[in-house]
Design a protein around this motif. Sequence first.
Motif, short mmCIF file in Angstrom:
data_model
loop_
_atom_site.label_atom_id
_atom_site.label_comp_id
_atom_site.label_asym_id
_atom_site.label_seq_id
_atom_site.Cartn_x
_atom_site.Cartn_y
_atom_site.Cartn_z
N SER A 88 0.83 -1.21 0.00
CA SER A 88 0.00 0.00 0.00
C SER A 88 0.86 1.26 0.00
O SER A 88 0.51 2.26 -0.62
CB SER A 88 -0.95 0.00 1.20
OG SER A 88 -0.24 -0.01 2.42
N ASN A 92 0.73 3.95 -2.93
CA ASN A 92 0.43 5.33 -2.57
C ASN A 92 1.46 6.29 -3.18
O ASN A 92 1.11 7.34 -3.71
CB ASN A 92 0.42 5.48 -1.05
CG ASN A 92 -0.31 6.71 -0.58
OD1 ASN A 92 -1.49 6.86 -0.84
ND2 ASN A 92 0.40 7.60 0.10
N SER A 110 -6.70 3.49 5.47
CA SER A 110 -6.52 4.31 4.28
C SER A 110 -6.26 5.77 4.62
O SER A 110 -5.98 6.58 3.74
CB SER A 110 -7.75 4.20 3.37
OG SER A 110 -8.90 4.62 4.07
N PHE A 116 -5.09 3.02 -0.82
CA PHE A 116 -5.40 1.66 -0.40
C PHE A 116 -6.89 1.52 -0.12
O PHE A 116 -7.49 2.32 0.59
CB PHE A 116 -4.62 1.28 0.87
CG PHE A 116 -5.03 -0.04 1.45
CD1 PHE A 116 -4.65 -1.23 0.84
CD2 PHE A 116 -5.82 -0.10 2.59
CE1 PHE A 116 -5.03 -2.46 1.38
CE2 PHE A 116 -6.21 -1.32 3.12
CZ PHE A 116 -5.81 -2.50 2.51
N LEU A 117 -7.51 0.48 -0.69
CA LEU A 117 -8.91 0.18 -0.46
C LEU A 117 -9.04 -1.25 0.04
O LEU A 117 -8.32 -2.14 -0.40
CB LEU A 117 -9.72 0.34 -1.75
CG LEU A 117 -9.74 1.73 -2.39
CD1 LEU A 117 -10.52 1.69 -3.71
CD2 LEU A 117 -10.36 2.75 -1.45
N ARG A 365 -14.23 3.27 1.81
CA ARG A 365 -12.89 2.72 1.58
C ARG A 365 -12.72 1.31 2.12
O ARG A 365 -11.62 0.76 2.12
CB ARG A 365 -11.80 3.65 2.14
CG ARG A 365 -11.77 5.00 1.45
CD ARG A 365 -10.67 5.90 1.99
NE ARG A 365 -10.61 7.12 1.20
CZ ARG A 365 -9.87 7.29 0.11
NH1 ARG A 365 -9.12 6.29 -0.31
NH2 ARG A 365 -9.88 8.42 -0.55
N GLN A 366 -13.79 0.73 2.59
CA GLN A 366 -13.81 -0.68 2.97
C GLN A 366 -15.26 -1.13 2.99
O GLN A 366 -16.17 -0.30 3.08
CB GLN A 366 -13.14 -0.92 4.31
CG GLN A 366 -13.82 -0.27 5.49
CD GLN A 366 -13.07 -0.52 6.80
OE1 GLN A 366 -11.95 -1.00 6.81
NE2 GLN A 366 -13.69 -0.19 7.91
#
Length: 530
Positions: A88, A92, A110, A116-117, A365-366
Amino acid sequence: MLEAGIFDVGVILHLKSLVGKMARTSILMAMEDFYAVHRNYTTKLVLHIRDSNGDNMRAASQAVDLLQNYYVRAIIGPQKSSEATFVSDIGNNSQVPVISFTATNPTLSSADVPYFLRATLSDAAQVNSLAALIKAYGWKEVVPIYEDTDYGRGIIPYLVDALQEFGASMPYRSAISRSANSDQVEKELYKLMTMPTRVYIVHMSSAFSFGSTLFTKAKELGMMSGAYAWILTDGIANVVDSLSPSVLDAMDGALGVRFHVPKSKELDDFTKRWNARYRQDNLDDPPLQLSIFGLWGYDTIWALAQAAEKVSMDNATFQKQQDIKNSTCLGTLGISTMSIGHKLLDAILQRKFRGLSGDFDLRSRQLQSSIFQIINVVRREPKGIGFWTAKHGIIQNLNQNGSEHTYLNSGPNLTQVVWPGEVSTVPKGWQIPTNGKKLRVGVQTSGYPELMKVEMDPLTNAIIATGYAIDVFEEVLKRLPYAIPYEYVAFHNVKGVSHGSYDDFVYQVNLGLVILNADWYKYKIDAHKG
């Protein structure tokens, strides 16, 4: 310049692991299914699958290779939370989205790595369902048994908070190293047997083989009996259908919580096709049951393919970083120009659809979930016995009206549970250890009874000690992170006549006796007053 219509995507999995094999088949089928339905799409994903072999540095190295030599626009995976931490950061820095559907460590956020997911649930999502079971059965203490990794440790602070809300605690935490051998696992279990707590929450990933060793050894030691309660987190519960019969036999009576997957005709049809495809892809392997990780992998491909079509790839290039002083390969990684990475990230976040796993929505994001299924391993099979929802708590059926429940002697609103040892009686959650040596504590009545008084129970002949010195001693034992069985031994006969002088009493330490001296407390109190 990339070839028009081609959208390169890296995939990093542990291809020798159960979940890695499962995910590979699901991802390849997702590609075929998606473009069979969307024949008019002008952008097509091209997958570059790599094997991390379960190693953090290898996963990072594969990510660098994919970015540097294949100019991938997104990376799916990697599989482990510790691998995802490395990858990640790389994604990034290159502004390339990294989407993992298996990395569940809550500390992997995140907020620090916006590219990052998490196409899966954080482990923090399940702690309330675990705590609800503990509360429902009235247990006040629980010992977590977890793998000593980022994944294993990540859930602990959240579980502590969830338990503390109703007064339950963790008197001890059992962390098992990835390098532990069978004898070391057995030694840890023996240690647990010397403690009074008999409720365990097992938090291990499917890739951690000692999850199997743990239960096999526990059964050998008699810990899979009616005095014990074992609860599986979703790391094992999600793949329990694919465990070997011998492991399931050892696990008999355990409870577990796992993500609830709603039934559908599409899922049934896909499962049949997946079973046939997996056998074709893995001729030398035993049959495997499709789990939620395979479904999340499938849905991730659909989300990414839709997002890729939306994002314009015209004039999209990778620009080399200007700082070439850094001689490492990380210093030469490309950064996507024209905000392609950011546009792709936004497009993925906007993709909300009904997938095979249920609602697939990464706007937070999740993935989010408010429903967990509660299972009971019975005669080598995981049996659904109820559900936990954020709104209604523990319920037997999802179509119930969510009335509030009070858990008394009847226990929670679940189908009848078969506990370890094939008993129906709920384990009380604690037991006075009968194995191992007891700490023998020598006591004798002081000239100041309020400090220590020693008597003998006329019925049992057990020594009963009371007073300030005893209160302090027992409070210290309660605060230890482990249990110490002990018994009081009187230094006098039934008539209260001492067996010797004070020096004789102290000499008993040399013979294996710990002594409590009330006169020492009196001395300290008098000195304080003076």
